[in-house]
Design an enzyme around this catalytic site. Sequence first.
Site, PDB file in Angstrom:
ATOM      1  N   SER A 135       7.931   4.279  -0.781  1.00  0.00           N
ATOM      2  CA  SER A 135       6.972   4.762   0.215  1.00  0.00           C
ATOM      3  C   SER A 135       7.686   5.446   1.373  1.00  0.00           C
ATOM      4  CB  SER A 135       6.134   3.593   0.734  1.00  0.00           C
ATOM      5  OG  SER A 135       5.391   3.000  -0.306  1.00  0.00           O
ATOM      6  N   GLY A 168       8.768  -5.100  -8.825  1.00  0.00           N
ATOM      7  CA  GLY A 168       9.631  -4.004  -9.240  1.00  0.00           C
ATOM      8  C   GLY A 168      11.100  -4.317  -9.031  1.00  0.00           C
ATOM      9  N   HIS A 227       4.589   2.036  -7.854  1.00  0.00           N
ATOM     10  CA  HIS A 227       3.584   0.968  -7.786  1.00  0.00           C
ATOM     11  C   HIS A 227       2.644   1.020  -8.992  1.00  0.00           C
ATOM     12  CE1 HIS A 227       4.362   1.508  -3.318  1.00  0.00           C
ATOM     13  NE2 HIS A 227       4.583   0.212  -3.480  1.00  0.00           N
ATOM     14  N   GLY A 257       0.822  -1.208   0.000  1.00  0.00           N
ATOM     15  CA  GLY A 257       0.000   0.000   0.000  1.00  0.00           C
ATOM     16  C   GLY A 257       0.854   1.255   0.000  1.00  0.00           C
ATOM     17  N   VAL A 297      11.278   2.907 -11.039  1.00  0.00           N
ATOM     18  CA  VAL A 297      10.761   4.225 -11.418  1.00  0.00           C
ATOM     19  C   VAL A 297      11.448   5.270 -10.544  1.00  0.00           C
ATOM     20  CG1 VAL A 297       8.709   5.670 -11.618  1.00  0.00           C
ATOM     21  CG2 VAL A 297       8.566   3.215 -12.097  1.00  0.00           C
ATOM     22  N   ASP A 313      13.414  -3.592  -5.671  1.00  0.00           N
ATOM     23  CA  ASP A 313      13.635  -4.587  -4.625  1.00  0.00           C
ATOM     24  C   ASP A 313      14.289  -5.820  -5.253  1.00  0.00           C
ATOM     25  OD1 ASP A 313      12.326  -3.230  -2.305  1.00  0.00           O
ATOM     26  OD2 ASP A 313      10.599  -3.324  -3.641  1.00  0.00           O
ATOM     27  N   LEU A 318       0.538   3.670  -2.090  1.00  0.00           N
ATOM     28  CA  LEU A 318       0.952   3.559  -3.484  1.00  0.00           C
ATOM     29  C   LEU A 318       1.505   4.870  -4.029  1.00  0.00           C
ATOM     30  CD1 LEU A 318      -1.984   1.444  -4.964  1.00  0.00           C
ATOM     31  CD2 LEU A 318       0.120   0.653  -3.856  1.00  0.00           C
TER      32      LEU A 318
END
Length: 291
Positions: free
Chosen positions: A197, A158, A48, A42, A187, A161, A44
Amino acid sequence: MPEVVTTIAALRRVVASARERARREGSSDAPVARVVFVPTLGALHEGHLQLVRQARDLGGIVVVSIFVNPLQFGPGEDFDRYPRTLDADVQRLEGLADFVFAPSVDEMYPTGSAETRVTAGSIASLYEGASRPGHFDGMLTVVAKLFHIVAPDVAVFGQKDAQQVHLVGRMVRDLDLPITIAVVDTVRESDGLALSSRNRYLDPEGRAAAVALSGALAAGSAVADRGAEAVLEAARAVIAAEPAVKLDYLVVVDPETFLPVGEGHHGPAIALIAARVGWTRLIDNERISFP
């Protein structure tokens, strides 16, 4: 808006129904009957959303999970303060996702935890795992649970990670899970900072300093023709010039084994970096090719 589902039974029911409806409307192997899954914690951001756009481009039924998994947070980490923004997340997914799976901790772990867990192996004790013991066991356990719940054909992760991607891919291979893993490039902000985040925890000074991570990776990549040690030296110099950034680890690994490369390594590699900026811990990586 995507339909928000909060229980395992309901998620299985709506996904099975959507898959069956898609099959009735097309051929049995039509892409519209494919289920594409994006697991998230979450909060986002654009990174994401790029994963979800890739999922949508793959065609089919798109499911996004939003679950802050306690198993992958260690003592002293930010589980309690990790941002939980479900309503805003659902709005951002309008037109991109068909279903949002947002279970409670009790729904995912009705006995309070998970006695049976996936063990991530020796690579999980390195890099992120050295700083966050048990993190990858908790991550793989919840990803395995989500894979069984959602039953996707494709799961999208992604590249930011990178160690997680490696371990998830290995789990899928080792356990013969019928899932294809799709990986989307990191990104970044216009100045190179990888979207995360945790960037929201940075004050203005920290935000400016954090660019050193991507700058270090770029400096290392620029001298890849001189070997792995030159990459590390160039990257360390960038970090050393920014006193607000405290390096945790910097390493160049083989993407197949995820072990550090030797000085004579040729071909693809990944440079990994982790550092603290104030109280905020950030990670980044970049693919490198050694001639």
